[in-house]
Design a protein around this motif. Structure first.
Motif, mmCIF file in Angstrom:
data_model
loop_
_atom_site.group_PDB
_atom_site.id
_atom_site.type_symbol
_atom_site.label_atom_id
_atom_site.label_comp_id
_atom_site.label_asym_id
_atom_site.label_seq_id
_atom_site.Cartn_x
_atom_site.Cartn_y
_atom_site.Cartn_z
ATOM 1 N N VAL A 92 -12.771 -46.058 -30.449
ATOM 2 C CA VAL A 92 -13.551 -45.047 -30.306
ATOM 3 C C VAL A 92 -14.895 -45.321 -29.121
ATOM 4 C CG1 VAL A 92 -15.549 -43.573 -31.478
ATOM 5 C CG2 VAL A 92 -13.819 -44.555 -32.599
ATOM 6 N N LEU A 93 -15.395 -46.606 -28.829
ATOM 7 C CA LEU A 93 -16.119 -46.865 -27.857
ATOM 8 C C LEU A 93 -15.364 -46.324 -26.523
ATOM 9 C CD1 LEU A 93 -17.638 -50.148 -28.565
ATOM 10 C CD2 LEU A 93 -18.625 -48.184 -28.402
ATOM 11 N N MET B 166 -12.859 -44.645 -25.807
ATOM 12 C CA MET B 166 -12.552 -43.109 -25.943
ATOM 13 C C MET B 166 -13.943 -42.357 -25.294
ATOM 14 S SD MET B 166 -9.982 -41.608 -26.646
ATOM 15 C CE MET B 166 -8.576 -42.806 -26.160
ATOM 16 N N TYR B 167 -14.919 -42.938 -25.843
ATOM 17 C CA TYR B 167 -16.287 -42.181 -25.660
ATOM 18 C C TYR B 167 -16.516 -42.329 -23.817
ATOM 19 C CZ TYR B 167 -21.279 -40.878 -25.174
ATOM 20 O OH TYR B 167 -22.432 -40.457 -25.056
ATOM 21 N N ASP C 242 -14.374 -39.751 -22.148
ATOM 22 C CA ASP C 242 -14.514 -38.413 -22.709
ATOM 23 C C ASP C 242 -15.087 -37.540 -21.362
ATOM 24 O OD1 ASP C 242 -15.315 -36.118 -23.569
ATOM 25 O OD2 ASP C 242 -16.304 -36.766 -25.252
ATOM 26 N N LYS D 183 -18.551 -35.766 -22.104
ATOM 27 C CA LYS D 183 -19.848 -36.449 -22.924
ATOM 28 C C LYS D 183 -20.900 -35.946 -22.503
ATOM 29 C CE LYS D 183 -19.832 -40.908 -20.612
ATOM 30 N NZ LYS D 183 -18.260 -41.365 -19.977
#
Lengths: 73, 488
Positions: free
Chosen positions: A57-58, A60-61, A64, A67
């Protein structure tokens, strides 16, 4: 990267660790021994994949595309 | 001073602080604003949001039920870690989208969200009713936890009815006055408290019983082979049951109105960052599972009433711990129960007002709506209290059925977000049948086919019906279906 593509990659990359934690793939980790860092293999397996998920998730962020989007009210 | 006196002073001290924080948080905010009461003006920051979502998950179940599962079932308790970590992940994608739709059309509930898209009045009424019944069940569980903790940590001196009344009364007061913002800020305090307490007390118990974590597991594997595996000889759960329990929890989690509606309370960036740091919460549950594992080959099951009593039993009867540990565990468990209870009471009142009342009586002003929501907090709180204290078997079955039915909202919600073909009648029929199937297999039938979770069986029939019926009905408003799909 387009938003749509990001959503697809996000979903796929997180479904993989989930699949490893439910059957049939959980069979790979479903055993008491060997012990790793003092934990039975099944307990270690679950905790390790949760940590990997957190790392995914880190990443992915950081990928993004929107974001930092500022919403237009 | 006796241990129970110290414990009582600490717990009362905790309750006073929780009340003060809750009431102060709502101060200086616009008391006449519906938007402020419902979604804190849509402006909650990352720190508060993280604890709000985390506090909702860390409930009485975490402090009493999770050690209980680990103690009585072993490896199946790992499902709690898995679902806590994964259930939040879809929010990264759908949360910002729901938030944008909500701000565009002034929506602040699940019922409102589905009503706008499917252009139906029956659907929000159904959703509102199921949500309220399910919430009351959830609240009753939390209240039982609070009352039980008060009772056992004061060695029986605070009766059940009083413990529930005092701790939940405080929740009702700060939620009714300060709305979502009050719930959020008290959750920050409660969240920090329970995280610290679970690690300190959890590891202290493991070390007293077994010297170390690895020593504990070595003892356990030797004493109970198969206990830390699923579906093998000596295990308490089949692979299918384990898998479908995780799936139903992961899919159902965000359908809970108190979590779904948080999408409206913050901007996209805050939602994404909340998801980012959230899996850490799953790791906070580990010491509580360890407590259960530590007791599994030490405490005989016949000594305690139910597995949920294992943590309090260890503290009061097995280990010689000082009174302040009683107090800390008591305060931590109260914090866990209250931080779930506040968010749920708040959202149950919102769903009932917005979903049921507003669709039966359509000409309400914002002022009246807000007043109804505040009154609703007391009514729902009161109902949950009476059910907790007086019970009633038929009623409990109804509530349990509703509790298991929240996951049945999923096809309607995802259909609204990603498809323009899904229609209102399809979602209504799917929801009704799915709820019925779940209800039947959860409460009437003795077992389910292949050991599949009742909620998944309901969900399968639900999805099939939604897809089939949508294919030969037309959406009432194609324009709204397109709007929902395009936003975000």
């Amino acid at each position: 990267m387009s938003k749509k593509k990001f959503t697809t990659i996000y979903c796929l990359s997180l479904v993989i660790p989930l699949l490893l934690l439910i059957f049939p793939l959980f069979s790979l980790g479903n055993r008491s021994t060997p012990f790793i860092v003092g934990l039975p293999f099944s307990v270690f397996w679950v905790i390790a994949w949760i940590i990997v998920t957190f790392l995914i998730v880190l990443v992915m962020y950081s990928l993004d595309p929107d974001k930092d989007e500022e919403e237009v009210q | 001073m006796a241990a129970w006196q110290i414990a009582m002073i600490i717990m009362i001290g905790y309750l006073v602080i929780a009340l003060v924080i809750g009431v102060l948080a709502g101060r200086n905010q616009d008391k006449s604003s519906l938007d402020e009461f419902a979604v804190a003006g849509g402006k909650l920051g990352l720190f508060v949001m993280w604890f709000l979502m985390g506090g909702a998950v860390f409930s009485a179940f975490s402090f009493l039920g999770a050690p209980g599962w680990a103690y009585s079932k072993g490896a199946p308790a790992l499902y709690i870690l898995t679902y806590t970590a994964f259930a939040i992940l879809p929010w990264y994608i759908i949360g910002p989208k729901i938030g944008k739709i909500g701000r565009k059309y002034s929506i602040y509930t699940v019922s409102g969200f589905l009503k706008k898209r499917y252009n139906s009045r029956v659907l929000p009424i159904l959703i509102g009713l199921i949500a309220v019944l399910a919430s009351i069940q959830y609240l009753a569980t939390q209240m039982k936890g609070m009352a039980y903790i008060f009772n056992i940590m004061t060695e029986g001196r605070i009766p059940f009815w009083l413990g529930a009344l005092v701790s939940y009364g405080i929740v009702v007061v700060y939620v009714a006055t300060g709305g979502l913002r009050a719930a959020a800020w008290s959750d920050v305090f409660q969240g920090l408290l329970m995280i610290i307490i679970s690690w300190v007390v959890g590891l202290a118990i493991v070390n007293q019983l077994h010297n170390s974590v690895s020593g504990m597991f070595t003892d356990l594997v030797a004493a109970k082979p198969g206990f830390l595996e699923i579906g093998n000889q000596g295990s308490a759960m089949s692979p299918t049951a384990y898998t479908t329990t995780i799936l139903v929890s992961v899919i159902g989690f965000l359908m809970w109105p108190h979590l779904f509606s948080k999408s409206y309370a913050s901007n996209a960036r805050t939602i994404k960052k909340t998801v980012l740091v959230y899996p850490v919460f799953a790791l906070f549950l580990i010491p509580l599972l360890f407590v259960g594992f530590a007791a599994a080959n030490v405490v005989d099951a016949s000594l305690i009433g139910s597995p949920d009593e294992i943590l309090p039993y260890l503290i009061t009867a097995v280990l010689s711990l000082p009174g302040w540990v009683y107090g800390l565990v008591g305060a931590g468990a109260l914090a866990a129960a209250m931080s779930s209870a506040d968010a749920i009471t708040h959202s149950a009142s919102l769903e009932f007002t917005d979903g049921v009342i507003k669709n039966m009586k359509t000409n309400l002003t914002n002022k009246t709506t807000l007043l109804l929501m505040r009154i609703g907090v007391f009514v729902i709180g009161g109902l949950a209290y009476f059910i907790t204290v007086f019970g009633g078997q038929g009623l409990i079955a109804l509530l349990l059925g509703a509790y298991g039915s929240i996951v049945q909202f999923a096809p309607g919600v995802y259909g609204a977000l990603y498809s323009r073909r899904i229609t209102g009648p399809a979602v209504i029929i799917g929801l009704v049948v799915g709820t019925f199937v779940n209800y039947y297999f959860q409460l009437v039938a003795a077992s389910t086919p292949f050991d599949i979770h009742a909620g998944i069986l309901g969900l399968i029939s639900n999805i099939v019906l939604v897809v089939v019926i949508s294919s030969f009905t037309q959406p009432k408003s194609m324009q709204m279906a397109d709007e929902y799909r395009k936003i975000g």
